[in-house]
Design an enzyme around this catalytic site. Structure first.
Site: not given
Ligand code: AMP
Ligand code: MG
Length: 493
Positions: A93, A127, A253
């Protein structure tokens, strides 16, 4: 600053072989990309020219604002269980895979950018990534690497010149991350949840070719692949436990197929030994507490196994039986790794499974005390020669440890260890310098608030040789002062 163009020799197997598993996607244009940290050692390992990267063009590339020749930038699809609840569509994302490089040792490595802008998987998110969490992932990942723990690594941290709104205005940043691959348990879940059995098979074949090529073509390859992932994760989590690492967000994930640690968000290192230690502000139930990590790893691997069931046997019942049998091996494999690691930490080279009680008695002696987990193991060699004070002083109540030490000494005597080689052997597996939470915060604050990269550069140097005591670094070895208070971390968004 040089002006030759950074060159990358990409060989993009994911883009080429897994059509339908991603969306071709580009990073955002950004106003003012600027390199704050560049990992020149890693760049060289990847056969990249650090001087060419350290340029305006390099900064634009590492920010995702310009695709170098040969890149096939894309956002990967994946799903995942987050805190136990299933999200069928997560995916990159705020990240893109730039491509794959073959490193100087012939290993295929993903080059991936985190914070490069919205993608079709962004849902409500912007993003983007902000400087603090990007630097945090840089520091902790590099520290894990130096500790000898499989991990993704940081190639660079760049600021974009954008202002990103979180709870306050923050500088936008992009992390360039290198990984054995970005295949996750959640990648398998994405296709399994949609009932796309052929794609799960295609993904498994790809994963086998990439991570377990010796299994390719074997009739039982899917089961053997599951076994290999289980073994890698068991070994990895045992290593985490022995340095006191708490990942903090072990969603499916965030669990790799390669066995590398990935996604440093709310992670932290314990100071006092406490199975219940939780740092993440959102982990209210302690699901991802320090001592819960092996159990969670097995739970995540069960989710992987479920996706593979249709590939394991034509008869579903038999397939489930086979998968269950593999999963049930996890505790034993994990314990064997953990015990071998624990034995090394206390300087024993001989022993068997019955040592578990002896080792557990040591951890029981530490539990509930304010003893610092890291300093304990560095002080312990002195007690081999009967100098118990440095160890004893770490405890509030030393009754249990006083009882344990003589047993330990008799084990050492039985092995005929001499004190000098014992200390060297123990110091080689017990780090002196870990990313102490207060030192990490101090370095991030200096970079964020004052643009001062001095403290973080120094911290990276210290953590780059965690087992080697050096003069003048006493401050990096000490636990947080009482004034630092209980530590809370936040998800790196
Ligand atoms: P994470 O907590 O970093 O493992 O992210 C979990 C999910 O949320 C993944 O699909 C990331 O791509 C999405 N994600 C986290 N932060 C953002 C953001 N600022 N914008 C878009 N997607 C995000
Ligand atoms: Mg992640």
């Amino acid at each position: 600053m040089t002006h030759h163009t950074p060159r990358f020799t990409f060989d993009n197997s994911y883009a080429r072989e897994l059509d339908g598993f991603y969306v071709p996607w580009e990073g955002d244009k950004v106003p003012e990309p600027r390199i704050l940290l560049l990992n020149t050692e890693l760049a060289e390992e990847l056969a990249l020219d650090p001087e060419a990267l350290d340029s305006d063009e390099g900064a634009a590339i590492l920010a995702g604002a310009r695709a170098p020749e040969g890149a096939e930038t894309l956002a990967q699809a994946y799903a995942g269980h987050q805190f136990g609840g299933f999200s069928p569509q997560l995916g990159d994302g705020r990240a893109i895979l730039m491509g794959e490089l073959i490193d100087s040792q012939g290993r295929r490595r993903d080059l991936h950018l985190k914070g490069s802008g919205r993608t079709p998987f962004s849902r409500g998110g912007d993003g983007k990534a902000v400087l603090g969490p990007v630097l945090r992932e840089f520091v902790i990942g590099e520290a894990m690497h130096a500790l000898g723990i499989p991990t993704t690594r940081a190639l660079s941290a760049v600021t974009t010149g954008e202002t990103i709104w979180r709870e306050t205005a923050k500088p936008g940043a992009v992390l360039a991350r290198v990984a054995a691959s970005h295949l996750r348990v959640g990648t398998f879940q994405y296709f399994a949840a949609r009932g796309e059995r052929d794609r799960v098979r295609q993904l498994a074949e790809y994963a086998i070719a990439r991570h377990d090529p010796e299994l390719a073509g074997r009739d039982d390859r899917y089961l053997a692949f599951l076994r290999a992932v289980i073994r890698r994760q068991a070994a990895l989590i045992a290593q985490w436990m022995h340095v006191g690492f708490v990942h903090g967000v072990m969603n499916t994930d965030n669990m790799t197929i390669s066995g590398e640690t990935i996604d440093y968000g709310p992670c932290a290192f314990i100071d006092t030994f406490d199975a219940k230690a939780v740092f993440s502000s959102i982990d209210h139930g302690g699901r991802y507490a320090y001592g819960n990590q092996p159990v969670i790893a097995q739970w995540n691997l069960a989710r992987l196994a479920e996706t593979l069931v249709p590939l394991l046997h034509d008869d579903e019942k038999e397939a489930i039986r086979l998968a269950t049998e593999e999963l049930e091996e996890f505790p034993e494999v994990y314990s064997a790794h953990w015990l071998a690691g624990a034995r090394a930490k206390i300087g024993l080279t001989e022993g068997d499974d019955s040592d578990i009680g002896f080792v557990n008695a040591l951890y029981a002696a530490m539990a509930g005390q304010t003893v610092d987990h890291t300093l304990f193991f560095r002080a312990l060699p002195q007690a081999a020669e009967g100098e118990d004070a440095p160890v004893i002083e770490l405890f509030d109540d030393a009754t249990a440890i006083r009882e344990w030490l003589p047993h330990w000494r008799s084990r050492l005597a039985a092995e005929g260890r001499d004190p000098a080689t014992l200390r060297a052997a123990m110091d080689a597996v017990n780090p002196l310098y870990i990313p102490r939470n207060h030192k990490v915060e101090e370095a991030l604050r200096a970079a964020e608030a004052e643009g001062d990269m001095g403290p973080i550069t120094r911290l990276l140097e210290v953590l780059g040789a965690p087992y080697e005591e050096r003069d003048g670094l006493e401050d990096y070895a000490r636990p947080a002062p009482g004034s630092f208070g209980p530590y809370k971390t936040f998800c790196g968004t």
